[in-house]
Design an enzyme around this catalytic site. Sequence first.
Site, PDB file in Angstrom:
ATOM      1  N   GLU A 212       0.871  -1.175   0.000  1.00  0.00           N
ATOM      2  CA  GLU A 212       0.000   0.000   0.000  1.00  0.00           C
ATOM      3  C   GLU A 212       0.904   1.219   0.000  1.00  0.00           C
ATOM      4  OE1 GLU A 212      -3.070  -0.022  -0.494  1.00  0.00           O
ATOM      5  OE2 GLU A 212      -3.499  -2.146  -0.234  1.00  0.00           O
ATOM      6  N   CYS A 246      -1.540   9.570   2.497  1.00  0.00           N
ATOM      7  CA  CYS A 246      -1.195   8.938   1.214  1.00  0.00           C
ATOM      8  C   CYS A 246      -2.197   9.248   0.116  1.00  0.00           C
ATOM      9  CB  CYS A 246      -1.050   7.426   1.394  1.00  0.00           C
ATOM     10  SG  CYS A 246      -2.560   6.584   1.915  1.00  0.00           S
TER      11      CYS A 246
END
Length: 469
Positions: A212, A246
Amino acid sequence: MTKPELSQLLRKQKSAFRNAPPSFENRMESLKRLSDIVEENKDRLIEAVYKDFGLRAREETLFLEIFPLQDEIRHAMKNFRNWTKKRSVPGSWFLLPSSAYFQYQPLGSVGIMGAWNYQVLLTLSPLVDAIAAGNHAILKPSEIAPASAEVIKEIINSNFPKEYIHCVTGDAELAKDFSSLPFDHLFFTGSTRVGKLIMAAAAPNLTPVTLELGGKSPAIIHSSYSVKLAAKRIMAGKLFNCGQTCVAPDYIIMPAALNAEFETQAKAVVEKFYPDISNNEQYSQIINEDHFDRLEDLLKDAQEQGAKIVELSSQKSSKETKLMTPKLVFNVTEKMQIMQEEIFGPILPVLNLDSMEEAVSYVNENPKPLALYYFDDKKKRIKWLLRHTMSGGVLINDTVYHLAQHNLPFGGVGASGMGHYHGYDGFKTFSKKRPVMHQRSFAASDFLHPPFTDAKKKLIKFMGSITKV
């Protein structure tokens, strides 16, 4: 903890798993226990995160970490029994009267490496999926946020048996050793640069990995959309955790004609959200001086190449307090570092492209982003954009919140990552989808064994002819 000690811990976990894989009741009990200890230690976790950053809004930690984590646990407890049910599938006609089905089974002992920007959520959320799928797990929170890492370690290790769920803390060298262990699955959240190292470390063991990562997530504004509403939602998503997210919008693509209005609206949003920003307890600091210096270097490089930097606050950044005030950057070019690497701070470049086709072409010529944000009300254009782009996820007319949808997968593609988690997709990530075929005592396939007589040859030839498209 040394590498031999890590290896011994993993062997103990794998042995315990082989002897007694967690039952449905064990999984339910563990999820409930995890929920309870997070609630009981909520204030400790919030204070630890605050300490790691020097200043981070307690409301942000509660809203963006504790609440979604608890809601994900609730969702898993409600649904994981159904996820584990075996599911029958139609059998191939030439294998009749056999039956076929698949079922999800736990992988064994998995490794989970968290990330500093949302340490609580990004360490414990994958654990929820791993528990629901029936695995044992070893956690490694990020060393960049040591206070929250230690609290997570204490509450996990004091509530779960070491051979079932355990947390280890340490520096980058420990992280390197951790990623080289022969886990049954390795889950990492972090930067693309480190993700490459994690994948390389896992490769000798053929350990499957979920990465991720991040990348440059664009926010595209169509000229017909409300600039006021777009500015409000883009700045809200950008300034959570001072841009250290993110899925924060990394840059804007919009026609140059919208620049002045967007600047005006963005300034108004910052003033409304964070008045007296240098003394505002709801505006987070940059995690450390190294990251602060990196952001300053990005701004300096852009300015030296002709970019125009616009302060969105009347107050100034301060390295001493790690306060980085929000900024827009106009007149950017592809050669600037600010357009080449993920920013991870409250700096928002504006790339002026007049047409939707130009915007999509630019996005497609660069590494695939983790998130794509598009602001438009025209369904036909939205459909066109979805068909002609690729990204980890898409959110229309807002930013960030798509990751809270438990029934949607979350994950990147290409440079922004591989694999998914959250809800059912997280359960699948930590499971083996195991196929099972059950043959009867009388089976048509028995007639296809050697020797291949003339009759069997004719039968095989006939089978081939009737399956031709």
